[in-house]
Scaffold this motif. Structure first.
Motif, PDB file in Angstrom:
ATOM      1  N   PHE A 107       8.053 -27.112  43.639  1.00 17.35           N
ATOM      2  CA  PHE A 107       8.302 -26.618  45.045  1.00 17.35           C
ATOM      3  C   PHE A 107       8.636 -25.272  44.954  1.00 17.35           C
ATOM      4  O   PHE A 107       8.242 -24.699  45.713  1.00 17.35           O
ATOM      5  CB  PHE A 107       9.416 -27.626  45.540  1.00 17.35           C
ATOM      6  CG  PHE A 107      10.072 -26.993  46.725  1.00 17.35           C
ATOM      7  CD1 PHE A 107       9.362 -26.877  47.757  1.00 17.35           C
ATOM      8  CD2 PHE A 107      11.412 -26.638  46.728  1.00 17.35           C
ATOM      9  CE1 PHE A 107       9.792 -26.405  48.994  1.00 17.35           C
ATOM     10  CE2 PHE A 107      11.874 -26.121  47.869  1.00 17.35           C
ATOM     11  CZ  PHE A 107      11.238 -25.987  48.901  1.00 17.35           C
ATOM     12  N   LEU A 108       9.536 -24.839  43.808  1.00 18.65           N
ATOM     13  CA  LEU A 108       9.933 -23.616  43.906  1.00 18.65           C
ATOM     14  C   LEU A 108       8.624 -22.536  43.823  1.00 18.65           C
ATOM     15  O   LEU A 108       8.690 -21.594  44.102  1.00 18.65           O
ATOM     16  CB  LEU A 108      11.000 -23.335  42.707  1.00 18.65           C
ATOM     17  CG  LEU A 108      12.305 -23.888  43.018  1.00 18.65           C
ATOM     18  CD1 LEU A 108      13.379 -23.543  41.817  1.00 18.65           C
ATOM     19  CD2 LEU A 108      12.862 -23.154  44.282  1.00 18.65           C
ATOM     20  N   VAL A 165      12.643 -16.930  51.262  1.00 11.86           N
ATOM     21  CA  VAL A 165      12.664 -16.114  49.644  1.00 11.86           C
ATOM     22  C   VAL A 165      13.310 -14.970  49.786  1.00 11.86           C
ATOM     23  O   VAL A 165      14.076 -14.668  48.794  1.00 11.86           O
ATOM     24  CB  VAL A 165      11.346 -16.052  49.429  1.00 11.86           C
ATOM     25  CG1 VAL A 165      10.870 -15.316  48.286  1.00 11.86           C
ATOM     26  CG2 VAL A 165      10.527 -17.327  49.600  1.00 11.86           C
ATOM     27  N   THR A 185       5.690 -24.698  52.082  1.00  6.23           N
ATOM     28  CA  THR A 185       4.294 -24.394  51.161  1.00  6.23           C
ATOM     29  C   THR A 185       3.519 -23.567  51.514  1.00  6.23           C
ATOM     30  O   THR A 185       3.166 -23.576  52.942  1.00  6.23           O
ATOM     31  CB  THR A 185       4.152 -25.873  50.319  1.00  6.23           C
ATOM     32  OG1 THR A 185       3.819 -26.593  51.490  1.00  6.23           O
ATOM     33  CG2 THR A 185       5.059 -26.378  49.315  1.00  6.23           C
ATOM     34  N   LYS A 226       9.070 -18.955  55.635  1.00  6.19           N
ATOM     35  CA  LYS A 226       8.711 -18.581  54.227  1.00  6.19           C
ATOM     36  C   LYS A 226       9.475 -17.379  53.784  1.00  6.19           C
ATOM     37  O   LYS A 226      10.366 -17.590  52.844  1.00  6.19           O
ATOM     38  CB  LYS A 226       7.336 -18.883  54.037  1.00  6.19           C
ATOM     39  CG  LYS A 226       6.733 -20.233  54.487  1.00  6.19           C
ATOM     40  CD  LYS A 226       5.329 -20.209  54.462  1.00  6.19           C
ATOM     41  CE  LYS A 226       4.998 -21.363  55.076  1.00  6.19           C
ATOM     42  NZ  LYS A 226       3.470 -21.288  55.574  1.00  6.19           N
ATOM     43  N   LEU A 258       6.613 -22.249  46.772  1.00  5.17           N
ATOM     44  CA  LEU A 258       7.629 -21.547  47.408  1.00  5.17           C
ATOM     45  C   LEU A 258       7.294 -19.917  47.415  1.00  5.17           C
ATOM     46  O   LEU A 258       7.088 -19.227  48.347  1.00  5.17           O
ATOM     47  CB  LEU A 258       8.963 -21.728  47.500  1.00  5.17           C
ATOM     48  CG  LEU A 258       9.773 -20.993  48.579  1.00  5.17           C
ATOM     49  CD1 LEU A 258       9.572 -21.302  50.163  1.00  5.17           C
ATOM     50  CD2 LEU A 258      11.536 -21.464  48.292  1.00  5.17           C
ATOM     51  N   LEU A 259       7.218 -19.562  46.139  1.00  8.50           N
ATOM     52  CA  LEU A 259       7.005 -18.452  45.914  1.00  8.50           C
ATOM     53  C   LEU A 259       5.563 -17.744  46.047  1.00  8.50           C
ATOM     54  O   LEU A 259       5.299 -16.773  46.836  1.00  8.50           O
ATOM     55  CB  LEU A 259       7.315 -17.799  44.317  1.00  8.50           C
ATOM     56  CG  LEU A 259       8.350 -17.519  43.803  1.00  8.50           C
ATOM     57  CD1 LEU A 259       8.401 -17.157  42.311  1.00  8.50           C
ATOM     58  CD2 LEU A 259       8.589 -16.012  44.394  1.00  8.50           C
TER      59      LEU A 259
END
Lengths: 88, 119, 112
Positions: free
Chosen positions: B25-26, C43, B74, C39, B29-30
């Motif tokens: 998931f991380l 982040v 995502t 998003k 996300l990136l």
């Protein structure tokens, strides 16, 4: 080097408040404004955190959490208000 | 013990899969944030957004909530609503020229891993 | 080494927050703007919190920082979901580039 990075970060964050606030003023509908305000609130949280790094005082972390919480509650309340057909 | 509890996979396996899911998931996300950045910076609009109906395999409240949250974070997708009968999730996608491909990607990637980790 | 990491995370977070704000201004309709806001905004905050955790290097700050990150990971999608649903139901239009709308299609089908 860290001083320079912190200053740059601070300036970039301040600059990124401007487009968000322009969207708050322009936004054709209420949800647009709410989203833009949400972004502005997260920028404010980021500014508080950077200030906390610079001043070395850790209590600002708690303040940042509180600002984030209030922003989330405001967004949810406005979403319920829009859903009930307000502002139209 | 109910039947659903008996069918679950062993605890240790679920923990391992959950940890794997968190790293997956991380990473997603990136990727998603970088992709949004590329979309925003490009001088012309190249994406074709669209609203897609996604048939849910997840059934319980927690599974649906987790899946909706994870989909929102995502690449290229954002969950909008769950239908009344809780069988369909409506997704806003940045690249929706081929809805079937988007559905396939979520079903095979995210939903499969999430259900493996939770069940 | 530590300084380089701190600088990297700080600048990365600032860049992502800037992307979120510019996307909020520049993208064509509400739904694409929400993509940028959720998003990139999340982040960006994550980057700055991680920089702070490395800079202080203290367990209590570390735990609180992880708490802040988790809080943002939970609330950002929920807020976007609620706003998106309310906006769609109250008839905020999709932008002209939109190629498919299966929600509207299914509603029309069920009415017939």
């Amino acid at each position: 080097m860290i001083e320079l990075a912190i200053d740059t970060t601070m300036m970039v964050l301040m600059a990124s408040l401007i487009p968000a606030l322009i969207r708050v003023i322009k936004g054709p509908s209420l949800p647009d404004r709410v989203i833009a305000l949400d972004v502005a609130a997260s920028i404010v949280v980021a500014i508080i955190l950077v200030h906390s790094i610079r001043s070395g005082s850790l209590y600002y972390l708690t303040a940042a959490t509180v600002v984030a919480l209030v922003a989330f509650l405001g967004t949810v309340a406005l979403a319920l208000y829009i859903r009930r057909g307000g502002a139209s | 013990m109910s039947e659903a509890q008996l069918k679950r996979s062993p605890f240790s396996l679920r923990i391992l899969r959950s940890i794997g899911f968190i790293f997956f998931f991380l990473k997603e996300l990136l990727i998603s944030s970088v992709r949004v950045a590329v979309d925003v910076i490009k001088p012309t609009i190249v994406f074709q957004p669209g609203v897609i109906a996604f048939p849910l395999r997840a059934s319980s409240d927690m599974e649906i909530t987790l899946l909706a949250n994870v989909i929102s974070l995502t690449p290229g997708t954002l969950s909008l609503d769950v239908s009344e009968d809780r069988k369909t999730l409506y997704i806003h996608a940045m690249y929706a020229a081929d809805p079937e491909a988007v559905r396939e990607e979520i079903r095979e990637g995210l939903e499969k891993r999430l259900l493996e980790a939770v069940r | 080494m530590r300084e380089v990491l701190i600088c990297f995370f700080l600048l990365f977070g600032a860049a992502m927050t800037l992307v979120a704000a510019i996307g909020c201004l520049r993208l064509p309709d509400l739904y694409t703007r929400m993509h940028a806001a959720t998003k990139s905004g999340t982040v960006g905050i994550m980057g700055i919190v991680i920089a702070m955790m490395i800079h202080v290097g203290d367990a209590s700050v570390g735990f609180r920082g992880i708490l802040v990150i988790l809080f943002f990971l939970l609330t950002a999608p929920v807020a976007a979901h609620m706003i998106g649903r309310a906006a769609y139901r109250s008839g905020v239009p999709l932008c002209g580039k939109t190629c498919v709308d299966e929600w509207r299609k299914q509603e029309l089908d069920s009415e017939e």
